[in-house]
Design a protein around this motif. Structure first.
Motif, short mmCIF file in Angstrom:
data_model
loop_
_atom_site.label_atom_id
_atom_site.label_comp_id
_atom_site.label_asym_id
_atom_site.label_seq_id
_atom_site.Cartn_x
_atom_site.Cartn_y
_atom_site.Cartn_z
N TYR A 22 0.86 -1.18 0.00
CA TYR A 22 0.00 0.00 0.00
C TYR A 22 0.90 1.22 0.00
CZ TYR A 22 0.93 -0.35 5.04
OH TYR A 22 1.53 -0.48 6.26
N THR A 23 0.34 2.35 -0.39
CA THR A 23 1.11 3.58 -0.51
C THR A 23 1.18 4.33 0.82
OG1 THR A 23 0.29 3.73 -2.79
CG2 THR A 23 1.38 5.69 -1.87
N ALA A 24 0.08 4.34 1.56
CA ALA A 24 0.03 5.03 2.85
C ALA A 24 -1.00 4.37 3.75
CB ALA A 24 -0.32 6.51 2.64
N TYR A 25 -0.76 4.46 5.05
CA TYR A 25 -1.71 3.95 6.04
C TYR A 25 -2.08 5.09 6.98
CZ TYR A 25 -3.56 1.84 10.27
OH TYR A 25 -4.35 1.56 11.36
N ILE A 26 -3.38 5.24 7.24
CA ILE A 26 -3.86 6.25 8.18
C ILE A 26 -4.78 5.54 9.16
CG2 ILE A 26 -5.14 8.40 8.48
CD1 ILE A 26 -4.48 9.07 5.57
N GLY A 27 -4.45 5.61 10.42
CA GLY A 27 -5.30 4.95 11.41
C GLY A 27 -4.80 5.16 12.81
N ALA A 28 -5.60 4.75 13.75
CA ALA A 28 -5.26 4.89 15.15
C ALA A 28 -4.31 3.78 15.60
CB ALA A 28 -6.54 4.85 15.99
N ASP A 29 -3.65 4.00 16.72
CA ASP A 29 -2.82 2.98 17.34
C ASP A 29 -3.74 2.13 18.21
OD1 ASP A 29 -1.11 1.44 18.89
OD2 ASP A 29 0.40 3.03 19.09
N ASN A 30 -4.26 1.05 17.63
CA ASN A 30 -5.28 0.27 18.32
C ASN A 30 -4.74 -0.48 19.53
OD1 ASN A 30 -7.94 0.51 16.91
ND2 ASN A 30 -6.63 0.03 15.15
N LYS A 31 -3.49 -0.84 19.52
CA LYS A 31 -2.92 -1.48 20.71
C LYS A 31 -2.87 -0.48 21.86
CE LYS A 31 0.92 -4.27 22.41
NZ LYS A 31 2.22 -4.93 22.08
N GLU A 32 -2.51 0.76 21.56
CA GLU A 32 -2.48 1.80 22.58
C GLU A 32 -3.89 2.10 23.08
OE1 GLU A 32 -1.23 4.61 25.27
OE2 GLU A 32 -0.05 3.12 24.15
N ILE A 33 -4.88 2.09 22.17
CA ILE A 33 -6.26 2.30 22.58
C ILE A 33 -6.70 1.21 23.57
CG2 ILE A 33 -8.65 2.17 21.74
CD1 ILE A 33 -7.68 3.56 19.19
N GLY A 34 -6.36 -0.04 23.26
CA GLY A 34 -6.72 -1.13 24.16
C GLY A 34 -6.05 -1.00 25.52
N SER A 35 -4.77 -0.66 25.53
CA SER A 35 -4.07 -0.52 26.80
C SER A 35 -4.59 0.69 27.59
CB SER A 35 -2.56 -0.40 26.58
OG SER A 35 -2.23 0.75 25.82
N SER A 36 -5.00 1.76 26.88
CA SER A 36 -5.58 2.92 27.55
C SER A 36 -6.88 2.56 28.25
CB SER A 36 -5.82 4.06 26.55
OG SER A 36 -4.61 4.56 26.04
N MET A 37 -7.70 1.74 27.59
CA MET A 37 -8.93 1.29 28.23
C MET A 37 -8.60 0.41 29.43
SD MET A 37 -12.19 1.35 28.47
CE MET A 37 -13.01 1.86 26.95
N GLY A 38 -7.57 -0.41 29.32
CA GLY A 38 -7.15 -1.23 30.45
C GLY A 38 -6.74 -0.37 31.64
N GLU A 39 -5.95 0.67 31.38
CA GLU A 39 -5.52 1.58 32.44
C GLU A 39 -6.72 2.31 33.04
OE1 GLU A 39 -2.69 1.71 33.74
OE2 GLU A 39 -1.24 0.96 32.28
N TYR A 40 -7.64 2.71 32.18
CA TYR A 40 -8.84 3.41 32.65
C TYR A 40 -9.65 2.54 33.61
CZ TYR A 40 -13.55 5.35 32.61
OH TYR A 40 -14.78 5.82 32.99
N LEU A 41 -9.90 1.29 33.21
CA LEU A 41 -10.69 0.41 34.05
C LEU A 41 -9.93 0.03 35.32
CD1 LEU A 41 -12.49 -1.90 31.47
CD2 LEU A 41 -13.41 0.03 32.75
N ALA A 42 -8.62 -0.11 35.22
CA ALA A 42 -7.82 -0.41 36.41
C ALA A 42 -7.94 0.71 37.43
CB ALA A 42 -6.37 -0.63 36.03
N GLY A 43 -8.02 1.96 36.94
CA GLY A 43 -8.18 3.10 37.84
C GLY A 43 -9.60 3.26 38.34
N THR A 44 -10.58 2.75 37.59
CA THR A 44 -11.98 2.88 37.96
C THR A 44 -12.44 1.75 38.88
OG1 THR A 44 -12.47 3.98 35.86
CG2 THR A 44 -14.34 3.04 37.06
N LEU A 45 -12.01 0.54 38.58
CA LEU A 45 -12.41 -0.63 39.37
C LEU A 45 -11.44 -0.82 40.53
CD1 LEU A 45 -13.20 -3.01 36.37
CD2 LEU A 45 -14.84 -1.64 37.69
N THR A 46 -11.43 0.14 41.43
CA THR A 46 -10.44 0.12 42.52
C THR A 46 -10.64 -1.04 43.48
OG1 THR A 46 -11.84 1.69 43.73
CG2 THR A 46 -10.05 2.61 42.40
#
Length: 258
Positions: free
Chosen positions: A124-148
């Motif tokens: 492919y010539t170019a790729y445009i998209g989010a860092d989905n692994k980082e998105i998943g880990s961010s949700m993990g950190e969020y829930l870890a902080g929420t589910l104390t």
């Protein structure tokens, strides 16, 4: 995803500008083929902004197709764009198995922009998209902080053969596995749609299952479907968190924009 939409429109303009400037006095029309894997609110927004971007030029035809989550249909649509000889191809691959059709376009010399999801190839010539692994880990950190006080999580993945599902799962699990007191008690796959998630969770709740107090869905549409299924089975929704990704207009419970 709004930032990714903006980047794609900017990238589209950058591709078009040299094409149009090189045409001299010729009145050639340039054709852009867009292959969407699915239909939802933000994809509709993307299509709208692509149309607006294309309006800057008088010699551009923008053709948009949607496969409605059908891999075979998307393959046929991409092959049709290639056979028509489009000047630029933009693809949001439904699954990594769509790679051969995209490879064919690239090998024929058509510039290819991969958007949102990856393929199993680098053709492919170019790729445009989010860092989905980082998105998943961010949700993990969020829930870890929420589910104390700890929590039991039902993780609802998208299509298991799509790159966002694979990457979001890897990122989320890598964080949650290191957090004592938090566990993934069920890991299910749906098809990115609200109705698909409803059917999957409805089936789970119709039989003996592990109890959970949090649902992490890989997108907001599936979080909504999971919530509907929980409501159908009489679960106490005030004691369950429903969390999704992608910033759906409706409020799910918690949501993280990508």
């Amino acid at each position: 995803m709004k930032h990714s939409v903006r980047r794609l429109c900017q990238c589209l303009l950058l591709f078009l500008l040299p094409l149009l400037l090189s045409c001299g006095s010729e009145k050639k029309r340039y054709v852009i083929g867009v292959s969407q894997c699915s239909e939802d609110v933000w994809r509709e927004k993307l299509n709208e902004e692509l149309r607006i971007a294309a309006l800057y030029y008088n010699d551009v035809d923008l053709r948009i197709s949607s496969a409605n989550d059908d891999v075979q249909l998307q393959t046929e649509q991409i092959n049709k764009f290639v056979d028509e000889g489009v000047d630029l191809l933009i693809v949001a691959p439904g699954q990594v198995s769509i790679s051969p059709a995209i490879d064919r376009a690239y090998e024929k010399g058509i510039p290819v922009i991969i958007f949102d999801r990856r393929t199993r190839s680098d053709k492919y010539t170019a790729y445009i998209g989010a860092d989905n692994k980082e998105i998943g880990s961010s949700m993990g950190e969020y829930l870890a902080g929420t589910l104390t006080d700890g929590g039991r999580i039902l993780e609802l993945s998208g299509l298991s053969t799509s790159s966002p599902a694979i990457e979001r799962n890897n990122g989320f699990d890598s964080v949650v596995q290191c957090r004592p007191g938090i566990s993934i008690v069920e890991h299910l796959s749906a098809d990115w749609t609200e109705q698909g998630a409803f059917r999957t969770v409805d089936s789970l709740l119709s039989e003996p299952h592990n109890e959970f107090d949090c649902v992490f869905a890989h997108n907001d549409r599936m979080a909504m479907g999971a919530r509907r299924a929980a409501e159908k089975h009489g679960l106490n929704l005030e004691h369950i968190k429903f969390c999704g990704i992608d910033a759906m207009p409706q409020k799910v419970g918690c949501s993280k924009s990508s």
